[in-house]
Design a protein around this motif. Structure first.
Motif: not given
Length: 368
Positions: A322-332
């Protein structure tokens, strides 16, 4: 009492009370704090411009600086700092770190605001009012058969470091898809084969689906199967508008998929990928399997072994999924929508305050 309890000599306590031990222990630094900060900002500036320094590059720059100012450092051989100085310098400035770089072409590096801004104008209209649970990003990933190299312990000075481990250049294409709230959809696997056998689909993660092509890549038909059988049932159960985001690979631009998206209140768009540390976890699992009896006997992963390894991969990434996916969307810059997340990572578009600080420090260094 202190001398008896802690073994401290009374003379040491007397010197401490008299302020005789004010100096920092250890060898004094070669450069002043201003000079070291200038080196730090120089490293950051060069990295922001797309040409990061290696450790050897930094040592060459330091030698050039010492020669230019006419200063000789006796602990450096010919004014050239050694690896020990470099390690101490890195340890003393935690803002710097050493990592493996990813090479990109000059064409990709040339992407600027004129390209990014129109994309985000379009994206903003597509995802306005769409909750994070309804924003999905898919990513076709190749799980390779080579676990890669790793650091080992050996005798100092040994020239040839080799490890016996079978590997090939083969890979299996896997489609991962997750949403901005951190949920991962069932995985879709595509084998390189003309036929799909029953033993190749046993023991994998829950809900996964399998297909095959002669090339091993996702073609238009395979991508359509991924969308119809994996994503469409999930998207149908969600209320309100949905957005499916991926890359602009031609095989992923399927007319039937686009038609279905329009029918079910979905948008199909393209953008950068939201990656989770899949490759890193896969290499760990693969390296462990290579040490087993089955891994030692064969040079490649048999397809009947692949589902079990894939299940271990899913279990390994679940902890921080969950943390990695949310972080990926945020960084994109997708969720929450923020184009500055992308613009600030483009070469030549670092933040103004960082530019000014770098400029002032590097200029000060060059003018010494």
């Amino acid at each position: 009492m202190l001398t008896l309890k802690y073994g401290i000599h009374r003379n040491i306590l007397w010197l401490k009370l008299k302020g005789r031990h004010e100096r920092t222990p250890g060898h004094p630094t070669v450069f002043t704090e201003t000079e070291e900060q200038a080196f730090v900002y120089y490293c950051l500036a060069i990295s922001n411009y797309g040409f990061p320094l290696t450790g050897f590059d930094l040592r060459c720059i330091v030698k050039s600086y010492l020669d230019r100012v006419g200063h000789t450092v006796t602990c450096f051989k010919n004014n050239f700092p050694g690896v020990d100085w470099h390690n101490s310098f890195m340890a003393g400035h935690r803002i710097l770190t050493q990592r493996f770089t990813q090479n990109i072409s000059t064409a990709r590096a040339a992407v600027d605001k004129k390209v990014i801004n129109p994309f985000f104008y379009h994206l903003e209209s597509e995802i306005e009012g769409v909750p994070g649970s309804n924003i999905w990003n898919y990513n076709e990933t190749n799980l390779v058969d080579d676990a890669g190299s790793s650091k080992i312990i050996t005798k100092r000075g040994k020239k040839y470091l080799e490890r016996i481990q079978n590997s090939t250049k083969s890979c299996t294409s896997v489609m991962f898809c997750g949403n901005a709230e951190g949920k991962l959809a069932p995985i879709y696997i595509n084998y390189k084969s003309k036929h799909l056998w029953g033993t190749w689909i046993e023991g994998g993660p829950a809900g996964e689906r399998y297909n095959c092509t002669s090339s091993g890549w996702f073609d238009c038909k395979t991508f359509e199967g991924f969308f119809m059988n994996t994503m469409l049932p999930i998207l149908r159960r969600q209320d309100g508008p949905k957005v499916l985001i991926g890359d602009n690979l031609s095989s992923h631009l399927n007319l039937e998929v686009i038609r279905k998206c329009g029918k079910h209140n979905m948008s199909h768009s393209t953008t950068t990928e939201c990656n989770t540390p899949i490759a890193r976890s896969w290499k760990i699992i693969l390296a462990e399997w290579k040490e087993t009896a089955a891994g030692l006997r064969t040079a490649m992963i048999h397809k009947q072994e692949f589902p079990n390894l894939l299940k271990k991969l899913v279990e390994k990434i679940e902890e921080n999924q969950g943390k990695n996916l949310s972080s990926g969307f945020r960084k994109a810059g997708i969720h929450p929508l923020n184009r500055e997340e992308v613009l600030n990572r483009l070469y030549g578009h670092v933040q103004d305050r960082e530019n000014e600080s770098v400029k002032e420090n590097v200029t000060a260094l060059l003018n010494i």
